[in-house]
Design an enzyme around this catalytic site. Structure first.
Site, PDB file in Angstrom:
ATOM      1  N   GLY A  30      55.800   9.067 106.114  1.00 19.97           N
ATOM      2  CA  GLY A  30      54.463   9.475 105.720  1.00 19.97           C
ATOM      3  C   GLY A  30      54.310   9.706 104.231  1.00 19.97           C
ATOM      4  O   GLY A  30      53.328   9.286 103.620  1.00 19.97           O
ATOM      5  N   ARG A  31      55.288  10.365 103.624  1.00 25.78           N
ATOM      6  CA  ARG A  31      55.174  10.684 102.198  1.00 25.78           C
ATOM      7  C   ARG A  31      55.464   9.482 101.309  1.00 25.78           C
ATOM      8  O   ARG A  31      55.357   9.576 100.085  1.00 25.78           O
ATOM      9  CB  ARG A  31      56.090  11.856 101.858  1.00 25.78           C
ATOM     10  CG  ARG A  31      57.549  11.642 102.225  1.00 25.78           C
ATOM     11  CD  ARG A  31      58.304  12.975 102.197  1.00 25.78           C
ATOM     12  NE  ARG A  31      59.661  12.877 102.702  1.00 25.78           N
ATOM     13  CZ  ARG A  31      60.009  12.914 103.986  1.00 25.78           C
ATOM     14  NH1 ARG A  31      59.070  13.030 104.914  1.00 25.78           N
ATOM     15  NH2 ARG A  31      61.270  12.850 104.357  1.00 25.78           N
ATOM     16  N   GLU A  75      59.672  17.833 101.015  1.00 24.28           N
ATOM     17  CA  GLU A  75      59.834  17.404 102.401  1.00 24.28           C
ATOM     18  C   GLU A  75      61.018  16.461 102.532  1.00 24.28           C
ATOM     19  O   GLU A  75      61.646  16.377 103.588  1.00 24.28           O
ATOM     20  CB  GLU A  75      58.548  16.730 102.905  1.00 24.28           C
ATOM     21  CG  GLU A  75      58.504  16.575 104.422  1.00 24.28           C
ATOM     22  CD  GLU A  75      57.133  16.192 104.936  1.00 24.28           C
ATOM     23  OE1 GLU A  75      56.307  17.094 105.164  1.00 24.28           O
ATOM     24  OE2 GLU A  75      56.867  14.978 105.100  1.00 24.28           O
ATOM     25  N   LYS A  91      54.451  23.386 114.408  1.00 22.90           N
ATOM     26  CA  LYS A  91      53.508  22.619 115.224  1.00 22.90           C
ATOM     27  C   LYS A  91      53.655  22.965 116.704  1.00 22.90           C
ATOM     28  O   LYS A  91      52.668  23.127 117.435  1.00 22.90           O
ATOM     29  CB  LYS A  91      53.742  21.117 115.024  1.00 22.90           C
ATOM     30  CG  LYS A  91      53.321  20.574 113.667  1.00 22.90           C
ATOM     31  CD  LYS A  91      53.547  19.074 113.627  1.00 22.90           C
ATOM     32  CE  LYS A  91      53.108  18.467 112.313  1.00 22.90           C
ATOM     33  NZ  LYS A  91      53.310  17.002 112.284  1.00 22.90           N
ATOM     34  N   GLU A 129      45.953  18.362 113.364  1.00 27.36           N
ATOM     35  CA  GLU A 129      44.908  18.629 112.383  1.00 27.36           C
ATOM     36  C   GLU A 129      43.989  17.419 112.202  1.00 27.36           C
ATOM     37  O   GLU A 129      42.760  17.551 112.143  1.00 27.36           O
ATOM     38  CB  GLU A 129      45.537  19.002 111.026  1.00 27.36           C
ATOM     39  CG  GLU A 129      46.389  20.259 111.045  1.00 27.36           C
ATOM     40  CD  GLU A 129      47.851  19.983 111.362  1.00 27.36           C
ATOM     41  OE1 GLU A 129      48.685  20.867 111.093  1.00 27.36           O
ATOM     42  OE2 GLU A 129      48.158  18.886 111.884  1.00 27.36           O
ATOM     43  N   HIS A 181      47.045  28.198  79.628  1.00 23.84           N
ATOM     44  CA  HIS A 181      46.304  29.458  79.659  1.00 23.84           C
ATOM     45  C   HIS A 181      46.442  30.133  81.022  1.00 23.84           C
ATOM     46  O   HIS A 181      45.624  30.995  81.371  1.00 23.84           O
ATOM     47  CB  HIS A 181      44.843  29.210  79.318  1.00 23.84           C
ATOM     48  CG  HIS A 181      44.649  28.697  77.922  1.00 23.84           C
ATOM     49  ND1 HIS A 181      44.410  29.523  76.850  1.00 23.84           N
ATOM     50  CD2 HIS A 181      44.727  27.435  77.411  1.00 23.84           C
ATOM     51  CE1 HIS A 181      44.324  28.800  75.744  1.00 23.84           C
ATOM     52  NE2 HIS A 181      44.504  27.527  76.064  1.00 23.84           N
ATOM     53  N   LYS A 183      49.475   7.911 112.438  1.00 27.27           N
ATOM     54  CA  LYS A 183      50.286   6.864 113.046  1.00 27.27           C
ATOM     55  C   LYS A 183      50.193   6.922 114.573  1.00 27.27           C
ATOM     56  O   LYS A 183      49.966   5.922 115.238  1.00 27.27           O
ATOM     57  CB  LYS A 183      51.740   6.976 112.593  1.00 27.27           C
ATOM     58  CG  LYS A 183      52.635   5.885 113.169  1.00 27.27           C
ATOM     59  CD  LYS A 183      54.089   6.054 112.759  1.00 27.27           C
ATOM     60  CE  LYS A 183      54.315   5.715 111.307  1.00 27.27           C
ATOM     61  NZ  LYS A 183      55.761   5.683 110.944  1.00 27.27           N
TER      62      LYS A 183
END
Length: 581
Positions: A305-306, A391, A542, A250, A422, A244
């Site tokens: 964002g999510r 979050e 951050k 990152e 398993h 944004k």
């Protein structure tokens, strides 16, 4: 913690100066927001207190006895809508429990809070923003206003631009700098800018253009970028950079590496405009990077964002599956939005899923939830829900700034069945801490290969039955097992599960399923009195990373002022890289 008691929060004070700096940097108002009176402590409500008392009696509940007592339990404690049948009968609760949970939702004004969200009120009070992911899938012509402006028209304007661009790529009409058609798409993002697009692409792979190579890069670990690009031709590769602000550490580190990788072959900086597009709102930074702002796709501050995978953040998904399938997915989201908005709570899928979760978290003391889709295409779904839920509701502070005195979001985890059977199902069946499980199964397979779907279905049903009813010592002994071995083959049962039987995986079904969990999160946040739509918890790391980056990378020995552990780790790393200490 035992029923009737509340959680003690060790964080009872805040650092006012630090908070003020964060607020100023984030553009948050310096004055505290006015919190409506209805957003008070849930533990003070009559319903919560009644649930506390009820939970004491419910300690004696056994699913074997509950099912034996009521032959109709398996059909009574179910709800069905939009091709999803939710069976919550194998949770350790009864009709009285549900009645009290519905009373809690009413006392916590969930319906009014829901209406406020759908109307575009600024329910993200800490950041003074509306929360309108529902507008991202509202049909063309609908009207939802924020600050007096209809946002739905803006949403469809962006969707139209995305559709036109996706069609160019899919028709091989978008040419790279050397004239070759683009056939490789690499999405660069992190968090919601990665988890949503990659989950949706993997889920809808059967509906995608298989001639396009789709890759996703999120990790700042260079190995992620290397593996995503090592077999690609830069002349045929397009990067979708999703940030944004166009400043996310990152994402922009990976984007700059992508530009260097591309220019190593294409040479001319003008080529960036043909091989990079942006999902962002920062035109200045996008231009500075070399991307033509005509190929910048924006979204809005009322999209978290999510919750953004159905916005321009989903551009790579749209390219993969095509505008029509993307539109069908949006229609599925909207189907569940309308179901959540209009259906009475006793038949409302997100409401029921949320309330059962409240019961398991706050009154049965279960600290985790496993999401177990029995569908290979949903192998990234649990990871997606980790961000969506943890979050959103992994908070220790109430809306008014006071610490919570009750547990909030459980840890979300899981893998697809039958692989998980398993791996970690041993702990789910016989471990010391019961784990509530959401089992998800599509009744009709996309690829009907022999007996596979019948075997898959049998495994799901067997797991929910085994977890609910277990196997007693007497049953084990009756099978001829030696008495010394019987304790090891005894299963306690009474372990809670939800079973969601869905008609078939499709773009529309995926949209419905995701929105189901989105609204579950909303209901639980409303009850817990937390802001489900901010995420201050991701900020501190951050800030410190930006401080440490020059300390680990500088040629000259830096002056360190961290704790002794961090200082020693920095020194050890610098030594391994041949840098002065």
């Amino acid at each position: 913690m035992p029923a009737g008691k509340t959680r003690t929060n060790p964080i009872a004070t805040t650092r006012k100066s630090a908070s003020a700096k964060v607020a100023k940097a984030s553009g948050v108002a310096s004055t505290a927001p006015k919190i409506p009176a209805w957003n008070g402590s849930p533990i003070k409500t009559k319903a919560w207190k009644a649930l506390d008392q009820h939970a004491k009696a419910a300690r004696k509940f056994e699913l074997r006895a509950l099912f034996a007592k009521d032959a109709r339990r398996g059909t009574k404690l179910t709800a069905e809508a939009l091709g999803i049948r939710l069976d919550y009968s194998k949770n350790v609760l009864d009709s009285a429990t549900m009645k009290l949970l519905f009373a809690l939702a009413k006392e916590r004004n969930v319906v009014a809070k829901r209406a406020a969200m759908f109307k575009g009120e600024k329910i993200n009070m800490m950041e003074e923003r509306a929360v309108l992911h529902v507008a991202l899938r509202a049909p063309r012509g609908s009207v939802i206003k924020v600050d007096g402006k209809d946002v739905v028209a803006d949403v469809h304007a962006v969707l139209d631009r995305m559709g036109a661009f996706a069609k160019q790529i899919r028709a091989r009409k978008w040419l790279g700098f050397t004239g070759k058609p683009i056939k490789n798409i690499v999405n660069i993002g992190i968090g919601g800018s990665d988890l949503g697009p990659v989950m949706a692409y993997e889920a809808l792979k059967s509906f995608s253009d298989r001639a396009l190579t789709m890759r996703f890069v999120s990790n700042v670990d260079g190995n992620d970028f290397y593996e995503a690009t090592q077999d690609l031709n830069p002349e045929e590769t397009l990067f979708v950079v999703s940030s944004k602000t166009f400043t996310t550490l990152e994402t922009m580190t990976n984007a700059k590496t992508a530009r260097d990788w591309s220019l190593a072959t294409l040479k001319d900086p003008k080529s960036v405009a043909r091989h990079f597009v942006a999902v962002s709102t920062n035109a200045e930074k996008v231009t500075e990077f070399g991307i033509d702002t005509a190929n910048m796709f924006g979204f809005w501050d009322w999209v978290g964002g999510r919750y953004s995978m159905d916005s321009a953040i989903g551009l790579s998904t749209m390219i993969a599956v095509g505008p029509q399938h993307f539109a069908e997915m949006l229609a599925g989201f909207h189907d569940m939005d309308e179901h959540f908005r209009t259906t009475p709570q006793e038949h409302n899928l997100p409401m029921i899923l949320a309330l059962v979760g409240i019961w398991n978290r706050n009154f049965r003391e279960h600290a985790t939830v496993a999401v177990l889709p029995y569908c290979h295409y949903l192998h990234r779904f649990s990871a997606y829900l980790q961000q969506l839920e943890m979050e959103s509701n992994g908070k220790q502070t109430q809306l008014d700034g006071n610490p919570v005195a009750w547990d909030t979001c459980p840890a979300i985890w899981g893998e697809p069945g039958t692989n998980g059977q398993h791996a970690f199902y041993q702990m789910i069946h016989q471990g010391t801490s019961p784990v509530p499980c959401d089992f998800i199964l599509f009744e009709k397979p996309l690829h009907d290969l022999g007996a596979h779907q019948d075997m898959l279905t049998a495994n799901v049903l067997a797991q929910t039955e085994a977890l609910a009813f277990g196997k007693t010592r007497s049953e084990v002994l009756a099978e001829g097992v030696p008495s010394w071995l019987a304790p090891h083959k005894t299963f306690p049962g009474n372990r809670p599960t939800n079973l969601m039987l869905c008609a078939a995986l499709s773009p529309r079904a995926l949209g419905r399923l995701i929105a189901l969990y989105e609204h579950k999160v909303f209901v639980q946040g409303a009850i817990w009195n937390v802001n489900s739509f901010d995420q201050w918890g991701v900020e501190l790391g951050k800030v410190l990373a930006n401080r440490i980056i020059p300390e680990v990378s500088a040629t000259a020995a830096p002056k360190l002022a961290h704790d002794s552990s961090t200082n020693a780790a920095i020194g050890h790393y610098r030594k391994s890289r041949g840098r002065a200490n």
